[in-house]
Each structure stands twice: as structure tokens, then as C-alpha cells.
Design a protein around this motif. Structure first.
Motif, PDB file in Angstrom:
ATOM      1  N   GLY A 189      21.474 -49.649   6.543  1.00  0.00           N
ATOM      2  CA  GLY A 189      22.498 -48.619   6.694  1.00  0.00           C
ATOM      3  C   GLY A 189      23.790 -49.308   7.088  1.00  0.00           C
ATOM      4  O   GLY A 189      23.894 -50.536   6.995  1.00  0.00           O
ATOM      5  N   PRO A 190      24.794 -48.635   7.644  1.00  0.00           N
ATOM      6  CA  PRO A 190      24.795 -47.206   7.932  1.00  0.00           C
ATOM      7  C   PRO A 190      25.098 -46.341   6.700  1.00  0.00           C
ATOM      8  O   PRO A 190      24.969 -45.119   6.773  1.00  0.00           O
ATOM      9  CB  PRO A 190      25.927 -47.066   8.956  1.00  0.00           C
ATOM     10  N   GLU A 191      25.544 -46.961   5.615  1.00  0.00           N
ATOM     11  CA  GLU A 191      25.804 -46.126   4.430  1.00  0.00           C
ATOM     12  C   GLU A 191      24.475 -45.662   3.845  1.00  0.00           C
ATOM     13  O   GLU A 191      23.483 -46.385   3.893  1.00  0.00           O
ATOM     14  CB  GLU A 191      26.628 -46.902   3.389  1.00  0.00           C
ATOM     15  N   TYR A 192      24.460 -44.445   3.335  1.00  0.00           N
ATOM     16  CA  TYR A 192      23.274 -43.993   2.613  1.00  0.00           C
ATOM     17  C   TYR A 192      23.154 -44.813   1.329  1.00  0.00           C
ATOM     18  O   TYR A 192      24.076 -45.522   0.928  1.00  0.00           O
ATOM     19  CB  TYR A 192      23.374 -42.494   2.307  1.00  0.00           C
ATOM     20  N   GLU A 193      22.005 -44.678   0.669  1.00  0.00           N
ATOM     21  CA  GLU A 193      21.732 -45.494  -0.502  1.00  0.00           C
ATOM     22  C   GLU A 193      22.466 -44.938  -1.735  1.00  0.00           C
ATOM     23  O   GLU A 193      22.829 -43.764  -1.786  1.00  0.00           O
ATOM     24  CB  GLU A 193      20.214 -45.493  -0.807  1.00  0.00           C
ATOM     25  N   THR A 194      22.604 -45.783  -2.733  1.00  0.00           N
ATOM     26  CA  THR A 194      23.045 -45.312  -4.047  1.00  0.00           C
ATOM     27  C   THR A 194      21.800 -44.832  -4.797  1.00  0.00           C
ATOM     28  O   THR A 194      20.672 -45.219  -4.456  1.00  0.00           O
ATOM     29  CB  THR A 194      23.695 -46.440  -4.867  1.00  0.00           C
ATOM     30  N   ILE A 233      11.159 -35.894   6.859  1.00  0.00           N
ATOM     31  CA  ILE A 233      11.950 -36.006   5.618  1.00  0.00           C
ATOM     32  C   ILE A 233      13.074 -34.961   5.707  1.00  0.00           C
ATOM     33  O   ILE A 233      12.844 -33.770   5.499  1.00  0.00           O
ATOM     34  CB  ILE A 233      11.059 -35.758   4.367  1.00  0.00           C
ATOM     35  N   THR A 234      14.262 -35.435   6.065  1.00  0.00           N
ATOM     36  CA  THR A 234      15.361 -34.498   6.329  1.00  0.00           C
ATOM     37  C   THR A 234      16.133 -34.145   5.062  1.00  0.00           C
ATOM     38  O   THR A 234      16.881 -33.161   5.039  1.00  0.00           O
ATOM     39  CB  THR A 234      16.346 -35.112   7.338  1.00  0.00           C
ATOM     40  N   ASN A 235      15.976 -34.967   4.045  1.00  0.00           N
ATOM     41  CA  ASN A 235      16.740 -34.754   2.801  1.00  0.00           C
ATOM     42  C   ASN A 235      16.048 -35.528   1.686  1.00  0.00           C
ATOM     43  O   ASN A 235      15.288 -36.459   1.970  1.00  0.00           O
ATOM     44  CB  ASN A 235      18.175 -35.295   2.981  1.00  0.00           C
ATOM     45  N   MET A 236      16.313 -35.154   0.463  1.00  0.00           N
ATOM     46  CA  MET A 236      15.868 -36.000  -0.641  1.00  0.00           C
ATOM     47  C   MET A 236      16.876 -37.143  -0.735  1.00  0.00           C
ATOM     48  O   MET A 236      18.082 -36.937  -0.578  1.00  0.00           O
ATOM     49  CB  MET A 236      15.787 -35.201  -1.943  1.00  0.00           C
ATOM     50  N   ALA A 237      16.358 -38.358  -0.962  1.00  0.00           N
ATOM     51  CA  ALA A 237      17.235 -39.525  -0.994  1.00  0.00           C
ATOM     52  C   ALA A 237      18.229 -39.411  -2.155  1.00  0.00           C
ATOM     53  O   ALA A 237      18.027 -38.637  -3.095  1.00  0.00           O
ATOM     54  CB  ALA A 237      16.402 -40.799  -1.092  1.00  0.00           C
ATOM     55  N   SER A 238      19.260 -40.200  -2.058  1.00  0.00           N
ATOM     56  CA  SER A 238      20.396 -40.140  -2.983  1.00  0.00           C
ATOM     57  C   SER A 238      19.990 -40.121  -4.459  1.00  0.00           C
ATOM     58  O   SER A 238      19.110 -40.857  -4.880  1.00  0.00           O
ATOM     59  CB  SER A 238      21.271 -41.371  -2.690  1.00  0.00           C
ATOM     60  N   GLY A 239      20.656 -39.263  -5.213  1.00  0.00           N
ATOM     61  CA  GLY A 239      20.466 -39.243  -6.671  1.00  0.00           C
ATOM     62  C   GLY A 239      19.396 -38.277  -7.132  1.00  0.00           C
ATOM     63  O   GLY A 239      19.348 -37.910  -8.307  1.00  0.00           O
ATOM     64  N   ASN A 246      24.909 -36.023   3.762  1.00  0.00           N
ATOM     65  CA  ASN A 246      25.715 -36.175   4.968  1.00  0.00           C
ATOM     66  C   ASN A 246      24.853 -36.053   6.219  1.00  0.00           C
ATOM     67  O   ASN A 246      23.784 -35.449   6.208  1.00  0.00           O
ATOM     68  CB  ASN A 246      26.903 -35.198   4.987  1.00  0.00           C
ATOM     69  N   HIS A 247      25.372 -36.650   7.298  1.00  0.00           N
ATOM     70  CA  HIS A 247      24.625 -36.758   8.556  1.00  0.00           C
ATOM     71  C   HIS A 247      24.321 -35.372   9.130  1.00  0.00           C
ATOM     72  O   HIS A 247      23.273 -35.157   9.737  1.00  0.00           O
ATOM     73  CB  HIS A 247      25.439 -37.604   9.540  1.00  0.00           C
ATOM     74  N   LYS A 248      25.250 -34.433   8.908  1.00  0.00           N
ATOM     75  CA  LYS A 248      25.091 -33.086   9.461  1.00  0.00           C
ATOM     76  C   LYS A 248      23.834 -32.416   8.876  1.00  0.00           C
ATOM     77  O   LYS A 248      23.056 -31.797   9.598  1.00  0.00           O
ATOM     78  CB  LYS A 248      26.356 -32.266   9.131  1.00  0.00           C
ATOM     79  N   GLN A 251      20.749 -33.889  10.374  1.00  0.00           N
ATOM     80  CA  GLN A 251      20.569 -33.370  11.735  1.00  0.00           C
ATOM     81  C   GLN A 251      20.029 -31.943  11.708  1.00  0.00           C
ATOM     82  O   GLN A 251      19.113 -31.596  12.452  1.00  0.00           O
ATOM     83  CB  GLN A 251      21.949 -33.394  12.424  1.00  0.00           C
ATOM     84  N   GLU A 252      20.604 -31.125  10.825  1.00  0.00           N
ATOM     85  CA  GLU A 252      20.206 -29.709  10.769  1.00  0.00           C
ATOM     86  C   GLU A 252      18.751 -29.546  10.331  1.00  0.00           C
ATOM     87  O   GLU A 252      18.010 -28.750  10.907  1.00  0.00           O
ATOM     88  CB  GLU A 252      21.132 -28.935   9.815  1.00  0.00           C
ATOM     89  N   THR A 253      18.350 -30.303   9.321  1.00  0.00           N
ATOM     90  CA  THR A 253      16.952 -30.195   8.864  1.00  0.00           C
ATOM     91  C   THR A 253      16.021 -30.685   9.967  1.00  0.00           C
ATOM     92  O   THR A 253      14.978 -30.077  10.236  1.00  0.00           O
ATOM     93  CB  THR A 253      16.714 -31.024   7.580  1.00  0.00           C
ATOM     94  N   ALA A 254      16.398 -31.784  10.612  1.00  0.00           N
ATOM     95  CA  ALA A 254      15.567 -32.322  11.696  1.00  0.00           C
ATOM     96  C   ALA A 254      15.404 -31.280  12.801  1.00  0.00           C
ATOM     97  O   ALA A 254      14.303 -31.049  13.300  1.00  0.00           O
ATOM     98  CB  ALA A 254      16.182 -33.608  12.244  1.00  0.00           C
ATOM     99  N   ASP A 255      16.497 -30.607  13.143  1.00  0.00           N
ATOM    100  CA  ASP A 255      16.439 -29.592  14.204  1.00  0.00           C
ATOM    101  C   ASP A 255      15.570 -28.402  13.780  1.00  0.00           C
ATOM    102  O   ASP A 255      14.864 -27.822  14.593  1.00  0.00           O
ATOM    103  CB  ASP A 255      17.854 -29.085  14.554  1.00  0.00           C
ATOM    104  N   MET A 256      15.642 -28.072  12.490  1.00  0.00           N
ATOM    105  CA  MET A 256      14.919 -26.909  11.990  1.00  0.00           C
ATOM    106  C   MET A 256      13.405 -27.066  12.128  1.00  0.00           C
ATOM    107  O   MET A 256      12.700 -26.105  12.396  1.00  0.00           O
ATOM    108  CB  MET A 256      15.268 -26.716  10.518  1.00  0.00           C
ATOM    109  N   ILE A 257      12.928 -28.282  11.931  1.00  0.00           N
ATOM    110  CA  ILE A 257      11.463 -28.429  11.983  1.00  0.00           C
ATOM    111  C   ILE A 257      11.002 -29.104  13.279  1.00  0.00           C
ATOM    112  O   ILE A 257       9.842 -29.487  13.405  1.00  0.00           O
ATOM    113  CB  ILE A 257      10.921 -29.177  10.758  1.00  0.00           C
ATOM    114  N   SER A 258      11.921 -29.187  14.240  1.00  0.00           N
ATOM    115  CA  SER A 258      11.569 -29.925  15.463  1.00  0.00           C
ATOM    116  C   SER A 258      10.369 -29.309  16.181  1.00  0.00           C
ATOM    117  O   SER A 258       9.556 -30.022  16.760  1.00  0.00           O
ATOM    118  CB  SER A 258      12.772 -30.011  16.402  1.00  0.00           C
ATOM    119  N   GLU A 259      10.216 -27.990  16.088  1.00  0.00           N
ATOM    120  CA  GLU A 259       9.140 -27.363  16.844  1.00  0.00           C
ATOM    121  C   GLU A 259       7.762 -27.804  16.341  1.00  0.00           C
ATOM    122  O   GLU A 259       6.903 -28.200  17.120  1.00  0.00           O
ATOM    123  CB  GLU A 259       9.290 -25.847  16.753  1.00  0.00           C
TER     124      GLU A 259
END
Ligand code: HPA
Length: 277
Positions: A189-194, A233-239, A246-248, A251-259
Motif C-alpha cells: 500500500g498505501p495506494e490501492y491496487e490497479t 472483505i470490505t470491498n471487491m478489489a480494484s477492477g 475509497n477508504h470511507k 470503513q463503512e462496510t467493516a463497521d456494518m458487519i462488525s457485530e
């Protein structure tokens, strides 16, 4: 200062503040940051109070060791970790793991947020880490071997302990979590992948990509700790979904399934008493 000297200096500085000898070391990734607040906390040590300790610069990452009991198991929890992309030497990135081993921990349980590379995955899935690819970050074992921690050429054929994976699978069934399984690949990182880098990861056998964890597992395996881990798995990887990351969103997906993530981690650790003896 040499990594070995730094590690033992820091350990000497905090050993009188440790309330008990932990059995399990747990590292909280995104979405799990508040897990410790739900436990009966015995004591905390703030990273800021440990001289020379690497402190995270990422917003939203707390920085402290929390000591708590989960069932009969004594646990030290890292609420906040440092990443290689923050500019720390790889030895500093794994210093906390080494410190938790010196405290007495026999098991390392790692958690993180990751991008899904396997196209069968969906954002919000939890993935049991069955193996990793760590060759895109420098090894924390480069340089003079710290013989007091482990051997020069450690075997890496079973980093993720089969008994611990079994406990996590059982608890996923019990708690009604559909658990995915796969290989985690660590990039700096810190950049996401292509998209091309994600395609490469898939060809190499990765199911998820992230910016932490594998180096911690290498350090733990070097010290003969039993290791297990789960990626959120907070997002599908790039492409894959043809939209920017984006980081937001992560974060949001991580928070959603935290329970459900918290439930799975806590019930699995409770059951680790079976193999701790
Ligand atoms: N790539 C790398 N690290 C990540 C990702 C990703 O897509 N999502 C969460 N951490």
C-alpha cells in the motif's frame, strides 16, 4: 538500536505493568476496533506510554494494549496496529507481535480489512485465512537472526494452525456466519491496487489483498506461535466492479458487519481454551 535490543528494552520497560500472562494475542483490524470495549477489561497499556513503541498515524486507529478475559482465556488485544506504508521499518511493524510473545502469548489471532480478489466473494464476507503470500513486502526476518525468538530458516508450510482454523469454522457454523476461506496477499500500500495488479494476484492464487497481517504472521510463525486469522472483505478489489475504491467505503462496510465479526472472534477465542490446556 538493533531490533533485538529495542525489543528487549521495551519489554523490560513494560513487564511490571502486565497484569497477567496472556495466552492469546489478538490484533484488531478495521471494523473490530471496538471489540475490546465489550469485554471486562482487566487493564490497558497505551502505546503512547511505551517509549520507542510504533504508534499508528491512521485516523480511527486507537493505540493501546487491552488485557481481558474471554471465558477462561487470558487475552492481550492490540487496539490499533502500525502498517509498513506508514514508513516504519518492517522490524517495528512486527515489534508488537514479538512483544506479545514475550508476554507469554502462545496464539496469535490476526484480523484485517481486505479487498476481495476471488470473484465469488461479496463485500461483507468474512474469510478464514488459510495461507498467505508475503513476498511483496520485505521479510521481518532479514538481517541478523534473533536466535532467542526463533531459528534462521523457519518452516512456513503451515503458518495458519489447522486446529485453530477448525475452531473458527465450528464457531462460524454455530453463530450462523457463512465463512469463506482463502489466501491473503499483502502489498505495501498505501495506494490501492490497479486492476492489472488484482489480476496478477488472482493468477498467483490470492483470494484477498490487503496492507497488513502477513508480516505479523511470519514473525509469529518464526517464534513458534500458533496463528489464525480472519479477513473482513470490505470491498471487491480494484477492477472487478469498475468503480473507484475509497477508504470511507472500506470503513463503512467493516463497521456494518462488525457485530457478527465480533461474535465470531469472541466465541472462537473462548473455545481456544480446549487447545491451550
Ligand atoms: N486493497 C488493499 N487493501 C485493502 C483493500 C483493497 O482493496 N480493502 C481493504 N484493505
Amino acid at each position: 538500536m538493533k531490533p533485538e535490543e529495542k525489543l528487549y528494552n521495551i519489554f523490560d520497560g513494560i513487564k511490571d505493568k502486565i497484569p497477567f500472562e496472556p495466552q492469546v494475542a489478538l490484533i484488531l483490524g478495521s471494523g473490530l476496533g471496538n471489540l475490546a470495549d465489550k469485554l471486562d477489561i482487566v487493564d490497558v497499556i497505551s502505546y503512547n506510554d511505551i517509549e520507542g513503541f510504533p504508534v499508528s498515524t491512521v485516523a480511527g486507529h486507537k493505540g493501546r494494549f487491552v488485557f481481558a478475559h474471554i471465558g477462561d482465556v487470558r487475552v492481550v488485544i492490540m487496539q490499533g496496529r502500525v502498517h509498513f506504508y506508514e514508513g516504519y521499518d518492517i522490524n517495528d511493524v512486527v515489534l508488537p507481535v514479538r512483544l506479545m510473545k514475550l508476554m507469554g502469548a502462545k496464539i496469535l489471532f490476526v484480523t484485517n480489512a481486505a479487498g476481495g480478489v476471488n470473484e465469488d466473494f461479496m463485500p461483507g464476507d468474512l474469510m478464514l485465512i488459510t495461507d498467505h503470500i508475503a513476498k511483496f513486502v520485505p521479510s521481518c526476518l532479514l538481517g541478523k537472526n534473533i536466535d532467542t525468538l526463533g531459528e534462521r530458516f523457519p518452516d512456513m508450510s503451515t503458518v495458519y494452525n489447522e486446529n485453530l482454523c477448525g475452531i473458527i469454522r465450528e464457531n462460524a457454523d454455530k453463530t450462523g456466519v457463512k465463512l469463506r476461506e482463502g489466501v491473503y496477499l499483502q502489498f505495501t500500500g498505501p495506494e490501492y491496487e490497479t486492476p492489472a495488479e488484482v489480476k496478477m494476484s488472482r493468477i498467483l492464487g490470492a483470494d484477498a489483498v490487503g496492507m497488513s497481517t502477513a508480516c505479523e504472521a511470519v514473525a509469529a510463525n518464526h517464534m513458534n506461535m500458533m496463528v489464525c486469522g480472519i479477513s473482513c472483505i470490505t470491498n471487491m478489489a480494484s477492477g472487478i466492479l469498475k468503480k473507484p475504491l475509497n477508504h470511507k467505503e472500506v470503513q463503512e462496510t467493516a463497521d456494518m458487519i462488525s457485530e457478527k465479526f465480533e461474535k465470531l472472534v469472541i466465541s472462537s477465542i473462548r473455545d481456544m481454551s480446549k487447545i491451550l490446556g
